[in-house]
Design a protein around this motif. Structure first.
Motif, PDB file in Angstrom:
ATOM      1  N   ASP A 237      44.146  30.639  45.197  1.00 28.80           N
ATOM      2  CA  ASP A 237      43.910  31.972  44.622  1.00 28.80           C
ATOM      3  C   ASP A 237      45.102  32.879  44.887  1.00 28.80           C
ATOM      4  O   ASP A 237      45.506  33.678  44.006  1.00 28.80           O
ATOM      5  CB  ASP A 237      42.640  32.580  45.229  1.00 28.80           C
ATOM      6  N   LYS A 240      47.871  32.053  42.523  1.00 24.30           N
ATOM      7  CA  LYS A 240      47.598  32.588  41.190  1.00 24.30           C
ATOM      8  C   LYS A 240      47.916  34.068  41.106  1.00 24.30           C
ATOM      9  O   LYS A 240      48.493  34.546  40.110  1.00 24.30           O
ATOM     10  CB  LYS A 240      46.123  32.354  40.828  1.00 24.30           C
ATOM     11  N   ARG A 241      47.560  34.827  42.135  1.00 21.14           N
ATOM     12  CA  ARG A 241      47.844  36.267  42.130  1.00 21.14           C
ATOM     13  C   ARG A 241      49.345  36.521  42.164  1.00 21.14           C
ATOM     14  O   ARG A 241      49.854  37.424  41.475  1.00 21.14           O
ATOM     15  CB  ARG A 241      47.166  36.933  43.330  1.00 21.14           C
ATOM     16  N   GLN A 244      50.808  35.988  38.854  1.00 25.02           N
ATOM     17  CA  GLN A 244      50.574  37.137  37.984  1.00 25.02           C
ATOM     18  C   GLN A 244      51.566  38.263  38.303  1.00 25.02           C
ATOM     19  O   GLN A 244      52.118  38.893  37.393  1.00 25.02           O
ATOM     20  CB  GLN A 244      49.139  37.637  38.159  1.00 25.02           C
TER      21      GLN A 244
END
Length: 268
Positions: A237, A240-241, A244
């Motif tokens: 996670d 993924k952040r 981004q």
């Protein structure tokens, strides 16, 4: 004088002439017989080696008794016994009498002397072993038999867990001999060596059987711990952040790669 000397010579020739001729003929016969025995022995040994070669038999140990010959092939776990049809002329024994047997299926062995089971000059106690080797009540009166000065029969007997050859007798001595004689002592020493050899083989066989009989523990597949799964999920996670943030231009390419690598190294 010449007449008497001539007559004496004739008499000597008449008396000793046949003896000389007989001795000469006997010497020729013995010489020819010795050459024939040597030739027959060489032919027998050549045929013997060829027969073993066809069987793929490798000789690791060899024991030669007067009544028989015993060979062991530990590499292929086989043994071979040949009992001579005529010990004095063993080279007349046909190759078909070669008896092969498996070493890894031998379960019991005994040293038998005149119907009595012995081991290192001691009578084996108990009748179970004697019954196994077909000795019946042979242990009764065994002490008296051991005190005898003469021995007529000595052998090593094997019990084999095999349908083709369930038992085997290796005859070390089959003639009356005094216990103090060199002939008997040599035969007994060789029989004891054979007995000890098979005792070692039996111990190895039992160890292998015991190892094969032990239950095998089922294989366990260790599943990852629940906290490890949660930790890896959190790391993914975070990556993924960061991806981004990198796409939005907040993190540079170098920063993203560095932080991503650091997080991946923490996964397990």
């Amino acid at each position: 004088m010449d007449k008497y000397a001539s007559e004496a010579g004739i008499i000597m020739l008449v008396i000793f002439g046949p003896i000389i001729i007989v001795c000469f003929c006997a010497a020729i016969y013995q010489s020819r017989r010795a050459r024939a025995i040597k030739r027959n022995t060489e032919e027998f040994e050549n045929q013997f080696i060829q027969s073993l070669s066809r069987q793929g038999f490798s000789i690791d140990k060899r024991f030669d008794f007067t009544p028989c010959r015993l060979l062991l092939d530990h590499q292929h776990r086989r043994g071979m016994l040949m009992s001579y049809s005529s010990p004095k002329e063993y080279y007349n024994t046909p190759m078909s009498t070669m008896q092969f047997f498996p070493l890894d299926k031998i379960t019991e062995c005994a040293l038998v002397q005149d119907g009595t089971m012995v081991h290192h000059d001691a009578v084996i106690p108990g009748m179970v072993g004697a019954a196994l080797f077909g000795l019946g009540g042979a242990l009764a009166g065994a002490t008296a038999m051991n005190k005898s000065e003469n021995v007529g029969y000595l052998s090593v007997r094997l019990f084999i867990d095999d349908v083709s050859v369930s038992s085997l007798t290796i005859t070390a001595l089959n003639a009356s001999a005094m216990k103090s004689s060199e002939y008997y002592l040599k035969a007994y020493d060789l029989a004891q060596q054979v007995y000890n050899e098979f005792e070692g083989i039996i111990r190895v066989n039992r160890a292998r059987q015991n190892a094969a009989a032990k239950p095998v523990a089922p294989e366990t597949h260790n599943e990852p711990a629940e906290d490890s799964i949660q930790a890896n999920t959190q790391i993914l996670d975070q990556i993924k952040r960061m991806a981004q943030l990198h796409a939005e231009g907040i993190l540079t390419e170098e920063e993203f790669i560095s932080k991503k690598q650091a997080l991946l190294e923490r996964m397990h």
